[in-house]
Design a protein around this motif. Sequence first.
Motif, PDB file in Angstrom:
ATOM      1  N   ASP A 126       0.800  -1.222   0.000  1.00 40.53           N
ATOM      2  CA  ASP A 126       0.000   0.000   0.000  1.00 40.53           C
ATOM      3  C   ASP A 126       0.840   1.283   0.000  1.00 40.53           C
ATOM      4  O   ASP A 126       0.311   2.380   0.170  1.00 40.53           O
ATOM      5  CB  ASP A 126      -0.945   0.021   1.204  1.00 40.53           C
ATOM      6  N   SER A 127       2.149   1.141  -0.196  1.00 37.77           N
ATOM      7  CA  SER A 127       3.003   2.328  -0.216  1.00 37.77           C
ATOM      8  C   SER A 127       4.337   2.015  -0.896  1.00 37.77           C
ATOM      9  O   SER A 127       4.664   0.845  -1.132  1.00 37.77           O
ATOM     10  CB  SER A 127       3.259   2.841   1.206  1.00 37.77           C
ATOM     11  N   THR A 128       5.078   3.061  -1.199  1.00 37.36           N
ATOM     12  CA  THR A 128       6.398   2.920  -1.813  1.00 37.36           C
ATOM     13  C   THR A 128       7.373   3.852  -1.105  1.00 37.36           C
ATOM     14  O   THR A 128       7.068   5.028  -0.884  1.00 37.36           O
ATOM     15  CB  THR A 128       6.365   3.279  -3.310  1.00 37.36           C
ATOM     16  N   VAL A 129       8.527   3.318  -0.742  1.00 30.89           N
ATOM     17  CA  VAL A 129       9.593   4.148  -0.163  1.00 30.89           C
ATOM     18  C   VAL A 129      10.545   4.537  -1.296  1.00 30.89           C
ATOM     19  O   VAL A 129      11.111   3.672  -1.965  1.00 30.89           O
ATOM     20  CB  VAL A 129      10.356   3.393   0.946  1.00 30.89           C
ATOM     21  N   HIS A 130      10.677   5.835  -1.509  1.00 26.45           N
ATOM     22  CA  HIS A 130      11.548   6.350  -2.567  1.00 26.45           C
ATOM     23  C   HIS A 130      12.850   6.824  -1.933  1.00 26.45           C
ATOM     24  O   HIS A 130      12.844   7.669  -1.028  1.00 26.45           O
ATOM     25  CB  HIS A 130      10.880   7.514  -3.293  1.00 26.45           C
ATOM     26  N   ILE A 131      13.958   6.271  -2.396  1.00 24.57           N
ATOM     27  CA  ILE A 131      15.271   6.591  -1.831  1.00 24.57           C
ATOM     28  C   ILE A 131      16.092   7.338  -2.891  1.00 24.57           C
ATOM     29  O   ILE A 131      16.224   6.881  -4.027  1.00 24.57           O
ATOM     30  CB  ILE A 131      16.012   5.319  -1.402  1.00 24.57           C
ATOM     31  N   PHE A 132      16.605   8.497  -2.512  1.00 25.19           N
ATOM     32  CA  PHE A 132      17.413   9.308  -3.422  1.00 25.19           C
ATOM     33  C   PHE A 132      18.793   9.534  -2.807  1.00 25.19           C
ATOM     34  O   PHE A 132      18.912   9.827  -1.616  1.00 25.19           O
ATOM     35  CB  PHE A 132      16.760  10.672  -3.668  1.00 25.19           C
ATOM     36  N   GLU A 133      19.812   9.400  -3.640  1.00 27.58           N
ATOM     37  CA  GLU A 133      21.178   9.661  -3.195  1.00 27.58           C
ATOM     38  C   GLU A 133      21.835  10.649  -4.148  1.00 27.58           C
ATOM     39  O   GLU A 133      21.921  10.406  -5.346  1.00 27.58           O
ATOM     40  CB  GLU A 133      21.999   8.379  -3.139  1.00 27.58           C
ATOM     41  N   LEU A 134      22.276  11.763  -3.607  1.00 27.29           N
ATOM     42  CA  LEU A 134      22.957  12.792  -4.374  1.00 27.29           C
ATOM     43  C   LEU A 134      24.456  12.654  -4.128  1.00 27.29           C
ATOM     44  O   LEU A 134      24.911  12.765  -2.987  1.00 27.29           O
ATOM     45  CB  LEU A 134      22.484  14.177  -3.929  1.00 27.29           C
ATOM     46  N   GLU A 135      25.226  12.381  -5.187  1.00 26.19           N
ATOM     47  CA  GLU A 135      26.671  12.203  -5.036  1.00 26.19           C
ATOM     48  C   GLU A 135      27.400  13.228  -5.900  1.00 26.19           C
ATOM     49  O   GLU A 135      27.182  13.319  -7.119  1.00 26.19           O
ATOM     50  CB  GLU A 135      27.103  10.792  -5.428  1.00 26.19           C
ATOM     51  N   ASN A 136      28.277  13.984  -5.281  1.00 22.23           N
ATOM     52  CA  ASN A 136      29.034  15.012  -5.984  1.00 22.23           C
ATOM     53  C   ASN A 136      30.276  14.404  -6.620  1.00 22.23           C
ATOM     54  O   ASN A 136      31.248  14.078  -5.938  1.00 22.23           O
ATOM     55  CB  ASN A 136      29.428  16.131  -5.008  1.00 22.23           C
ATOM     56  N   LYS A 137      30.252  14.243  -7.939  1.00 23.50           N
ATOM     57  CA  LYS A 137      31.399  13.739  -8.691  1.00 23.50           C
ATOM     58  C   LYS A 137      31.939  14.797  -9.658  1.00 23.50           C
ATOM     59  O   LYS A 137      32.599  14.480 -10.634  1.00 23.50           O
ATOM     60  CB  LYS A 137      30.998  12.488  -9.483  1.00 23.50           C
ATOM     61  N   SER A 138      31.646  16.053  -9.358  1.00 23.73           N
ATOM     62  CA  SER A 138      32.010  17.129 -10.290  1.00 23.73           C
ATOM     63  C   SER A 138      33.483  17.497 -10.242  1.00 23.73           C
ATOM     64  O   SER A 138      33.986  18.189 -11.117  1.00 23.73           O
ATOM     65  CB  SER A 138      31.181  18.381  -9.976  1.00 23.73           C
TER      66      SER A 138
ATOM     67  N   ALA B   4      18.228  10.916   1.048  1.00 22.49           N
ATOM     68  CA  ALA B   4      16.947  11.129   1.727  1.00 22.49           C
ATOM     69  C   ALA B   4      15.966  10.094   1.206  1.00 22.49           C
ATOM     70  O   ALA B   4      16.128   9.555   0.104  1.00 22.49           O
ATOM     71  CB  ALA B   4      16.428  12.545   1.479  1.00 22.49           C
ATOM     72  N   GLN B   5      14.945   9.805   1.992  1.00 24.45           N
ATOM     73  CA  GLN B   5      13.910   8.885   1.526  1.00 24.45           C
ATOM     74  C   GLN B   5      12.532   9.400   1.918  1.00 24.45           C
ATOM     75  O   GLN B   5      12.368  10.101   2.914  1.00 24.45           O
ATOM     76  CB  GLN B   5      14.135   7.470   2.078  1.00 24.45           C
ATOM     77  N   TYR B   6      11.575   9.074   1.067  1.00 22.43           N
ATOM     78  CA  TYR B   6      10.208   9.555   1.239  1.00 22.43           C
ATOM     79  C   TYR B   6       9.264   8.390   0.966  1.00 22.43           C
ATOM     80  O   TYR B   6       9.551   7.523   0.138  1.00 22.43           O
ATOM     81  CB  TYR B   6       9.899  10.693   0.267  1.00 22.43           C
ATOM     82  N   THR B   7       8.139   8.412   1.620  1.00 23.95           N
ATOM     83  CA  THR B   7       7.131   7.363   1.430  1.00 23.95           C
ATOM     84  C   THR B   7       5.900   7.959   0.764  1.00 23.95           C
ATOM     85  O   THR B   7       5.383   8.994   1.193  1.00 23.95           O
ATOM     86  CB  THR B   7       6.725   6.743   2.778  1.00 23.95           C
ATOM     87  N   SER B   8       5.463   7.317  -0.307  1.00 25.02           N
ATOM     88  CA  SER B   8       4.251   7.756  -0.999  1.00 25.02           C
ATOM     89  C   SER B   8       3.183   6.685  -0.880  1.00 25.02           C
ATOM     90  O   SER B   8       3.488   5.504  -0.721  1.00 25.02           O
ATOM     91  CB  SER B   8       4.547   8.023  -2.480  1.00 25.02           C
ATOM     92  N   ASP B   9       1.941   7.118  -0.959  1.00 23.78           N
ATOM     93  CA  ASP B   9       0.834   6.155  -0.863  1.00 23.78           C
ATOM     94  C   ASP B   9       0.150   5.975  -2.213  1.00 23.78           C
ATOM     95  O   ASP B   9      -1.057   5.726  -2.280  1.00 23.78           O
ATOM     96  CB  ASP B   9      -0.176   6.599   0.197  1.00 23.78           C
ATOM     97  N   ILE B  10       0.905   6.107  -3.303  1.00 23.28           N
ATOM     98  CA  ILE B  10       0.349   5.880  -4.636  1.00 23.28           C
ATOM     99  C   ILE B  10      -0.055   4.409  -4.741  1.00 23.28           C
ATOM    100  O   ILE B  10       0.747   3.518  -4.451  1.00 23.28           O
ATOM    101  CB  ILE B  10       1.383   6.225  -5.729  1.00 23.28           C
TER     102      ILE B  10
END
Length: 201
Positions: free
Chosen positions: A97-109, A154-160
């Motif tokens: 009934d939900s999805t955990v979205h995990i995002f990782e920002l990595e600085n490789k510049s 960061a991670q976020y949970t959606s109820d889509i």
Amino acid sequence: MSKSQRTKTVLTWLALGIGTAGAIVACIGLAIAGRIQLGDLGTWVGGLASAAAALVALATLRQLLEAQRKESEERRDRAARRAARVELKRSQIRHEDSTVHIFELENKSGHPIYEVKWLGPVAVKQDAERLTDFGPDTKEYDRAILENGVSLSAQYTSDIPESERASWIVLPRIEFTDDDGYRFWYGQRNGKLSRRWRHVD
């Protein structure tokens, strides 16, 4: 100076020379015909010198402005290429009934990035481009500096609903400033959507 710039400079000077010579010949012809009075030689030479100087100054100014414009565009393009090396990785943990979205920002510049602002994400319905904020309970934080090689996540949970997950895209909203002072955004800003880094104009 590049070949095209040298060619443009030569053509500019050639045009100025031909124009000045043509004006002199025309005035002499009219003077001989008695239709104009040339006045004394000093006044005539001084006037021609002033006109030529003004034309040269105008041509020089135009070349300077064009060179500055090209240099600004090149710096902006270099900044965009460097920003593209700031990677954003995405993954999901799916529940019934939900999805955990995990995002990782990595600085490789290869350089630090500054004033990293990470806002709550938006969910975008692909077929209608409908935008839905996750709500005020999502994490929002700032980071003064993110060194090269360092990650931020960061991670976020959606109820889509599971039946609709395939038609939705979840995007984080992130902004940062690079070494040269250019600011970039990703996700959503001022009603626009993007899945790559864009300049804040």
